[in-house]
Design an enzyme around this catalytic site. Sequence first.
Site, PDB file in Angstrom:
ATOM      1  N   SER A 242       0.614  -1.378   0.060  1.00  0.00           N
ATOM      2  CA  SER A 242      -0.568   0.294   0.518  1.00  0.00           C
ATOM      3  C   SER A 242       0.500   1.212  -0.310  1.00  0.00           C
ATOM      4  O   SER A 242       2.020   1.335   0.167  1.00  0.00           O
ATOM      5  CB  SER A 242      -0.900   0.523   1.415  1.00  0.00           C
ATOM      6  OG  SER A 242      -2.156  -1.134   1.286  1.00  0.00           O
ATOM      7  N   SER A 280      -2.213  -3.362  -3.161  1.00  0.00           N
ATOM      8  CA  SER A 280      -2.090  -2.948  -2.448  1.00  0.00           C
ATOM      9  C   SER A 280      -3.095  -1.642  -1.965  1.00  0.00           C
ATOM     10  O   SER A 280      -3.334  -0.725  -3.306  1.00  0.00           O
ATOM     11  CB  SER A 280      -0.981  -1.490  -3.589  1.00  0.00           C
ATOM     12  OG  SER A 280      -0.384  -0.525  -2.873  1.00  0.00           O
ATOM     13  N   ASP A 282      -4.045   1.912  -2.275  1.00  0.00           N
ATOM     14  CA  ASP A 282      -3.442   3.561  -2.603  1.00  0.00           C
ATOM     15  C   ASP A 282      -4.616   3.886  -2.639  1.00  0.00           C
ATOM     16  O   ASP A 282      -5.059   4.758  -3.252  1.00  0.00           O
ATOM     17  CB  ASP A 282      -3.262   3.306  -4.562  1.00  0.00           C
ATOM     18  CG  ASP A 282      -2.045   1.475  -4.392  1.00  0.00           C
ATOM     19  OD1 ASP A 282      -1.761   1.388  -3.711  1.00  0.00           O
ATOM     20  OD2 ASP A 282      -2.538   1.075  -5.222  1.00  0.00           O
TER      21      ASP A 282
END
Length: 363
Positions: A242, A280, A282
């Site tokens: 992330s 991830s 974001d």
Amino acid sequence: MQTPSGKPRFRALGVVDLPGKPGPYNAITDVPGVAVGYTTLVSGESVRTGVTAILPRRHATVAHPCAAGWHSLNGNGEMTGTAWLTETGALSLPVLITNTHAVGMCHRGVIDWVAEERPGGAHEWLLPVVAETWDGYLNDIYAPAVQPAHAMAAVKAAVSGPVEEGSVGGGTGMNCYGFKAGSGTASRVVSYGRDEFTVGAFVQANFGSRRELTVAGTPVGALLADDNPLEEWIEGKPGAGSVVVVLATDAPLLPGQCTAMARRATLGIARTGTTGSHFSGDLFLAFSTANEGALTSGFPNGPARFENLQFVPWGQMDPFYEAVVHAVEEAVLNALTANESMTGRDGHRTPCLPRDRLVSLLS
């Protein structure tokens, strides 16, 4: 060129002229009034974590909202308070960044800080913004290392001026492109008629697969593919982890323009190579410190009145978007450069970016 502790920043490598004009500190704190504070927790073999606090208005953080907006490139993460940001376009509390399992502790810590330090702002309701990235490779993320008192300490430690980078605060146990990373910042100055405004970026960088790494337009990841224990351990999920980006500016903007700025953070991290892993989260936030006194949202008090906002016309926003992209890119590179290798829980190790090799490749 260096962080306050003497660690090299990307520009210290001296091999690439990055686009745009940075502010005096080349940091988010170039925006007047913005302050950054850390609590860094490193203990024994398994605690590698911490808390980062970003104060939009250091001396008037509560009950003096900033226009704000946010964007999710990928929602495999958490940023609290975003429903209220969407509803009102207003940010009125410190922004905290930590590890995935410490969000609740930091949320409570902001509330405790307001009750203790700004009691006049605690008589209605509080919806703090707390964001996270995952540090479970180097840190025992299930251990209760982060407590509300650590969040309060990070807020109290927030100062303007030069900002420490690398393995500090919420970025202590974070990795990026398989190298040790964490906290990074940068800024750009935007000329607008007779005025100058600043766009500052802060990243908690914990994303990207090694093969993707691109530095100033040069794909170097495949040439630095050796010594990558993180991706060997996390086999099948490269690029997981992330990234959180916080953007600040003193340019007068509408909340919708802040949201548009936050979307451009996507392009800044993309310039470093990432294609956006499913694993991830974001999440990006942007706020403007202009128009202080407007965008209040408390219970009715006194006679009916109106608020006024000055803002940059939409057709004049391109230079600010450009500043976002360039500042975010450099903030990621600073998080990678201002770092050393780290060993954490269960002997897990993350190497630092090999600066000498990178210089040779870019030269």
